[in-house]
Design a protein around this motif. Structure first.
Motif, short mmCIF file in Angstrom:
data_model
loop_
_atom_site.label_atom_id
_atom_site.label_comp_id
_atom_site.label_asym_id
_atom_site.label_seq_id
_atom_site.Cartn_x
_atom_site.Cartn_y
_atom_site.Cartn_z
N SER A 7 0.83 -1.20 0.00
CA SER A 7 0.00 0.00 0.00
C SER A 7 0.87 1.26 0.00
CB SER A 7 -0.90 0.02 1.24
OG SER A 7 -0.12 0.18 2.40
N VAL A 8 0.26 2.36 -0.37
CA VAL A 8 0.95 3.65 -0.32
C VAL A 8 1.32 3.96 1.13
CG1 VAL A 8 0.71 6.13 -0.72
CG2 VAL A 8 -0.13 4.51 -2.42
N LYS A 9 0.48 3.55 2.06
CA LYS A 9 0.76 3.76 3.48
C LYS A 9 2.06 3.07 3.89
CE LYS A 9 -1.43 3.38 8.00
NZ LYS A 9 -2.65 2.99 8.73
N THR A 10 2.28 1.88 3.37
CA THR A 10 3.52 1.14 3.66
C THR A 10 4.72 1.87 3.08
OG1 THR A 10 2.35 -0.96 3.78
CG2 THR A 10 4.72 -1.05 3.35
N VAL A 11 4.57 2.41 1.86
CA VAL A 11 5.66 3.17 1.24
C VAL A 11 5.97 4.40 2.09
CG1 VAL A 11 6.39 4.46 -0.80
CG2 VAL A 11 5.11 2.33 -1.07
N ARG A 12 4.94 5.09 2.55
CA ARG A 12 5.16 6.26 3.42
C ARG A 12 5.88 5.86 4.71
NH1 ARG A 12 2.65 10.78 1.66
NH2 ARG A 12 0.90 10.53 0.25
N ARG A 13 5.56 4.69 5.23
CA ARG A 13 6.22 4.19 6.44
C ARG A 13 7.70 3.90 6.17
NH1 ARG A 13 3.23 -0.21 7.47
NH2 ARG A 13 1.52 1.09 8.14
N LEU A 14 8.00 3.33 5.00
CA LEU A 14 9.40 3.08 4.63
C LEU A 14 10.17 4.40 4.56
CD1 LEU A 14 8.93 0.41 1.81
CD2 LEU A 14 9.94 0.03 4.06
N ILE A 15 9.54 5.43 4.01
CA ILE A 15 10.17 6.74 3.93
C ILE A 15 10.37 7.32 5.31
CG2 ILE A 15 9.81 9.12 3.15
CD1 ILE A 15 8.36 7.86 0.66
N GLN A 16 9.35 7.24 6.15
CA GLN A 16 9.43 7.79 7.51
C GLN A 16 10.50 7.08 8.34
OE1 GLN A 16 5.78 7.47 9.71
NE2 GLN A 16 6.46 8.84 11.32
N ASP A 17 10.66 5.78 8.13
CA ASP A 17 11.66 5.00 8.86
C ASP A 17 13.07 5.20 8.31
OD1 ASP A 17 9.59 4.03 10.41
OD2 ASP A 17 9.52 2.07 9.43
N GLY A 18 13.20 5.94 7.21
CA GLY A 18 14.51 6.21 6.63
C GLY A 18 15.04 5.09 5.75
N LYS A 19 14.20 4.14 5.41
CA LYS A 19 14.63 3.01 4.59
C LYS A 19 14.57 3.34 3.10
CE LYS A 19 13.20 -0.36 8.01
NZ LYS A 19 12.34 -1.50 8.31
N LEU A 20 13.73 4.28 2.73
CA LEU A 20 13.56 4.69 1.33
C LEU A 20 13.63 6.21 1.26
CD1 LEU A 20 12.82 3.86 -1.60
CD2 LEU A 20 10.42 4.02 -0.93
N LYS A 21 14.59 6.71 0.50
CA LYS A 21 14.77 8.16 0.40
C LYS A 21 13.76 8.76 -0.57
CE LYS A 21 19.64 8.10 1.48
NZ LYS A 21 20.99 8.46 1.03
N SER A 22 13.28 9.93 -0.24
CA SER A 22 12.31 10.62 -1.08
C SER A 22 12.61 12.11 -1.12
CB SER A 22 10.89 10.40 -0.55
OG SER A 22 10.75 11.04 0.70
N SER A 23 11.93 12.80 -2.02
CA SER A 23 12.04 14.25 -2.15
C SER A 23 10.65 14.80 -2.39
CB SER A 23 12.94 14.62 -3.33
OG SER A 23 14.22 14.06 -3.19
N LYS A 24 10.53 16.11 -2.26
CA LYS A 24 9.27 16.76 -2.58
C LYS A 24 9.47 17.62 -3.82
CE LYS A 24 6.14 17.12 1.20
NZ LYS A 24 5.34 18.00 2.03
N VAL A 25 8.56 17.47 -4.77
CA VAL A 25 8.57 18.28 -5.98
C VAL A 25 7.19 18.89 -6.12
CG1 VAL A 25 8.80 18.24 -8.49
CG2 VAL A 25 10.27 16.78 -7.10
N ARG A 26 7.15 20.21 -6.02
CA ARG A 26 5.88 20.94 -6.11
C ARG A 26 4.82 20.38 -5.16
NH1 ARG A 26 4.08 23.08 -11.65
NH2 ARG A 26 5.28 24.95 -11.44
N GLY A 27 5.24 20.01 -3.96
CA GLY A 27 4.31 19.54 -2.95
C GLY A 27 4.01 18.05 -3.00
#
Length: 65
Positions: A25-45
């Motif tokens: 789920s997208v929620k799981t992906v967000r959790r991976l990002i929050q836990d620092g396991k998957l790096k992300s960036s913000k582009v135009r919000g």
């Protein structure tokens, strides 16, 4: 996955695309990002994940098993 190329040759994916690739789920992906396991960036919000960061994450989960 639909992608958008960047000037440096990398691409970025939206969270639903990452979730589809990981079959979670997208929620799981967000959790991976929050836990620092998957790096992300913000582009135009919008939160995006670079292809290089996604491949690095895949490397960590395939080598740890």
């Amino acid at each position: 996955m639909s992608t958008c190329s960047l000037p440096n040759g990398d691409e970025f994916f939206l969270l639903p695309e990452i979730a589809e690739a990981l079959r979670c789920s997208v929620k799981t992906v967000r959790r991976l990002i929050q836990d620092g396991k998957l790096k992300s960036s913000k582009v135009r919000g919008r939160v995006v994940v670079l292809k290089s960061a996604f491949l690095a994450y895949l490397g960590t989960i395939t080598t740890s098993t």
